[in-house]
Write a protein that holds these residues in place. Structure first.
Motif, mmCIF file in Angstrom:
data_model
loop_
_atom_site.group_PDB
_atom_site.id
_atom_site.type_symbol
_atom_site.label_atom_id
_atom_site.label_comp_id
_atom_site.label_asym_id
_atom_site.label_seq_id
_atom_site.Cartn_x
_atom_site.Cartn_y
_atom_site.Cartn_z
ATOM 1 N N UNK A 16 32.348 -67.281 68.759
ATOM 2 C CA UNK A 16 32.777 -66.076 69.486
ATOM 3 C C UNK A 16 34.173 -66.257 70.061
ATOM 4 N N UNK A 17 34.422 -67.409 70.661
ATOM 5 C CA UNK A 17 35.743 -67.676 71.248
ATOM 6 C C UNK A 17 36.833 -67.673 70.179
ATOM 7 N N UNK A 18 36.566 -68.320 69.053
ATOM 8 C CA UNK A 18 37.548 -68.376 67.962
ATOM 9 C C UNK A 18 37.855 -66.971 67.439
ATOM 10 N N UNK A 19 36.805 -66.158 67.259
ATOM 11 C CA UNK A 19 36.996 -64.796 66.746
ATOM 12 C C UNK A 19 37.806 -63.947 67.721
ATOM 13 N N UNK A 20 37.494 -64.053 69.018
ATOM 14 C CA UNK A 20 38.223 -63.278 70.030
ATOM 15 C C UNK A 20 39.707 -63.636 70.010
ATOM 16 N N UNK A 21 40.003 -64.923 69.918
ATOM 17 C CA UNK A 21 41.401 -65.372 69.903
ATOM 18 C C UNK A 21 42.086 -65.013 68.593
ATOM 19 N N UNK A 22 41.378 -65.155 67.481
ATOM 20 C CA UNK A 22 41.989 -64.909 66.170
ATOM 21 C C UNK A 22 42.449 -63.459 66.041
ATOM 22 N N UNK A 23 41.642 -62.519 66.494
ATOM 23 C CA UNK A 23 41.964 -61.104 66.282
ATOM 24 C C UNK A 23 42.945 -60.550 67.308
ATOM 25 N N UNK A 24 43.497 -61.408 68.160
ATOM 26 C CA UNK A 24 44.535 -60.955 69.089
ATOM 27 C C UNK A 24 45.756 -60.443 68.324
ATOM 28 N N UNK A 25 45.946 -60.952 67.095
ATOM 29 C CA UNK A 25 47.100 -60.509 66.314
ATOM 30 C C UNK A 25 47.072 -58.994 66.080
ATOM 31 N N UNK A 26 45.870 -58.391 66.084
ATOM 32 C CA UNK A 26 45.766 -56.939 65.893
ATOM 33 C C UNK A 26 46.396 -56.207 67.081
ATOM 34 N N UNK A 27 46.214 -56.737 68.296
ATOM 35 C CA UNK A 27 46.782 -56.103 69.484
ATOM 36 C C UNK A 27 48.304 -56.118 69.446
ATOM 37 N N UNK A 28 48.859 -57.111 68.765
ATOM 38 C CA UNK A 28 50.317 -57.224 68.676
ATOM 39 C C UNK A 28 50.857 -56.450 67.475
ATOM 40 N N UNK A 29 50.149 -56.549 66.355
ATOM 41 C CA UNK A 29 50.687 -56.046 65.096
ATOM 42 C C UNK A 29 50.464 -54.582 64.803
ATOM 43 N N UNK A 30 49.531 -53.935 65.488
ATOM 44 C CA UNK A 30 49.258 -52.514 65.219
ATOM 45 C C UNK A 30 50.144 -51.624 66.084
ATOM 46 N N UNK A 31 50.537 -50.494 65.521
ATOM 47 C CA UNK A 31 51.372 -49.549 66.257
ATOM 48 C C UNK A 31 51.165 -48.152 65.676
ATOM 49 N N UNK A 32 51.717 -47.155 66.331
ATOM 50 C CA UNK A 32 51.645 -45.771 65.856
ATOM 51 C C UNK A 32 52.947 -45.438 65.134
ATOM 52 N N UNK A 33 52.822 -45.041 63.877
ATOM 53 C CA UNK A 33 53.998 -44.741 63.056
ATOM 54 C C UNK A 33 53.889 -43.346 62.460
ATOM 55 N N UNK A 34 55.058 -42.796 62.130
ATOM 56 C CA UNK A 34 55.113 -41.572 61.345
ATOM 57 C C UNK A 34 55.281 -41.986 59.888
ATOM 58 N N UNK A 35 54.272 -41.742 59.067
ATOM 59 C CA UNK A 35 54.288 -42.143 57.673
ATOM 60 C C UNK A 35 55.208 -41.230 56.861
ATOM 61 N N UNK A 36 55.621 -41.692 55.642
ATOM 62 C CA UNK A 36 56.490 -40.865 54.786
ATOM 63 C C UNK A 36 55.930 -39.471 54.526
ATOM 64 N N UNK A 37 54.592 -39.361 54.528
ATOM 65 C CA UNK A 37 53.968 -38.059 54.285
ATOM 66 C C UNK A 37 54.087 -37.126 55.493
ATOM 67 N N UNK A 38 54.576 -37.688 56.627
ATOM 68 C CA UNK A 38 54.682 -36.893 57.842
ATOM 69 C C UNK A 38 53.497 -37.061 58.772
ATOM 70 N N UNK A 39 52.473 -37.809 58.338
ATOM 71 C CA UNK A 39 51.270 -38.033 59.143
ATOM 72 C C UNK A 39 51.531 -39.097 60.197
ATOM 73 N N UNK A 40 51.042 -38.865 61.409
ATOM 74 C CA UNK A 40 51.119 -39.870 62.470
ATOM 75 C C UNK A 40 49.842 -40.698 62.416
ATOM 76 N N UNK A 41 49.992 -42.025 62.315
ATOM 77 C CA UNK A 41 48.805 -42.867 62.132
ATOM 78 C C UNK A 41 48.944 -44.182 62.878
ATOM 79 N N UNK A 42 47.779 -44.719 63.255
ATOM 80 C CA UNK A 42 47.689 -46.050 63.865
ATOM 81 C C UNK A 42 47.507 -47.048 62.733
#
Length: 319
Positions: free
Chosen positions: A144-170
């Motif tokens: 559990x501890x390893x999984x919690x720490x490993x997936x921290x990269x999602x908190x850093x790497x995800x963002x809200x972008x405007x895609x080429x199609x014009x859609x706003x997505x996470x």
């Protein structure tokens, strides 16, 4: 052409709402209720005496988390005009973190339980003695501890972008991280746990077929009771593994296809179809944990009897 694409997008949107919306809330409710009841049953004093029950308690907690994150959050996201992940960066990051973390916890809890069942079905008494409560608590806590720490990269790497199609997505950050996320999700979340589950299930079945396990304790009644519980837990776990490997194999195949063809130029209609399939794949991910408790009731008479005994006992205590 634009009209055709718009019509196709509207069609997939309607299909998704018709298929996804009725199914996901049902699976969520089934999973949450089943997880709570499973937790009560496996937490009973007579069940906790067996180290294998500790893994099933952890599985119940993981299933509850999967249902809340993968079920309720995604069901909320599919409702028209409710797009919190596209409007709030904090919601985008936290929901994506939980949607990735919780299924991983469920699958690796299954792996730990499968390792325990492989140990307990061994013909070697020394190996069987390694299945202990201490090992269960340590491995579950460590995983559990390893999984919690490993997936921290999602908190850093995800963002809200405007895609080429014009859609706003996470979505994952454009560039290197998007490739890292795609392949790490395929390998860490899917290939590794499902490969381990398949190998361990085969090993456990061979152990069961190869030798009749002899009790290490001289008290025949206690030994027979203990072996009966071990056999019951092993059957329940093998059923869980069979269903998750079968359903998840389709998701893995589709995910591999998406990763392999991600740099190819795709038509708008193909992109819409793949997006539709990705949403439907969520149902395949959610189904195994959602039906776990109910399949246990169906395949095991001992589990049904124990469930009735424990739940009725709890009911009488609260009267």
């Amino acid at each position: 052409m634009a009209s055709t694409i718009a019509d196709l997008a509207a069609y997939y949107s309607r299909m998704l709402f018709i298929i996804y919306w009725p199914i996901m809330p049902i699976l969520s409710v089934m999973g949450i209720v089943g997880a709570i009841l499973s937790g009560i049953i496996f937490s009973h004093r007579s069940m906790r005496q067996n180290p294998g029950s500790i893994y099933f308690i952890a599985l119940s907690v993981a299933i509850f988390m999967v249902m809340v994150s993968n079920g309720l959050l995604l069901s909320l996201g599919i409702i028209p005009n409710v797009l919190l992940d596209n409007q709030s960066l904090a919601y985008c990051k936290l929901s994506t973190y939980s949607i990735n973390l919780c299924p991983a916890l469920h699958r690796y809890c299954l792996v730990l339980a499968a390792i325990d069942r492989t140990l307990i079905t061994s013909s070697n008494a020394t190996v069987r003695k390694r299945s202990t409560h201490r090992l269960a608590y340590r491995t579950i806590s460590g995983m559990t501890l390893i999984a919690i720490l490993y997936y921290i990269h999602v908190l850093v790497g995800y963002d809200i972008y405007v895609l080429p199609s014009g859609t706003i997505a996470c979505v994952p950050s454009i560039g290197t991280y998007s490739y890292f996320f795609a392949y790490s999700n395929l390998v860490v979340n899917n290939l590794i746990p499902l490969s381990l589950l398949t190998i361990l299930a085969i090993k456990t079945l061979r152990n069961l077929q190869r030798v009749r396990i002899q009790p290490t304790n001289t008290d025949s009644i206690a030994s027979n009771t203990h072996r009966s519980k071990d056999r019951q837990l092993t059957i329940l776990l093998l059923a869980d593994i069979l269903i998750i490997v079968f359903l998840q194999s389709f998701v893995i195949s589709f995910t591999m296809y998406i990763n392999i063809t991600r740099n190819q130029v795709k038509s708008p209609s193909q992109q819409l179809f793949e997006s539709f399939l990705q949403s439907i794949a969520t149902i395949f991910v959610t189904t195994p944990p959602a039906v776990s408790f109910y399949q246990n009731l169906l395949i095991s008479k001992s589990f049904r009897r124990k469930a009735k005994e424990v739940l009725f006992d709890r009911f009488r205590q609260h009267q």
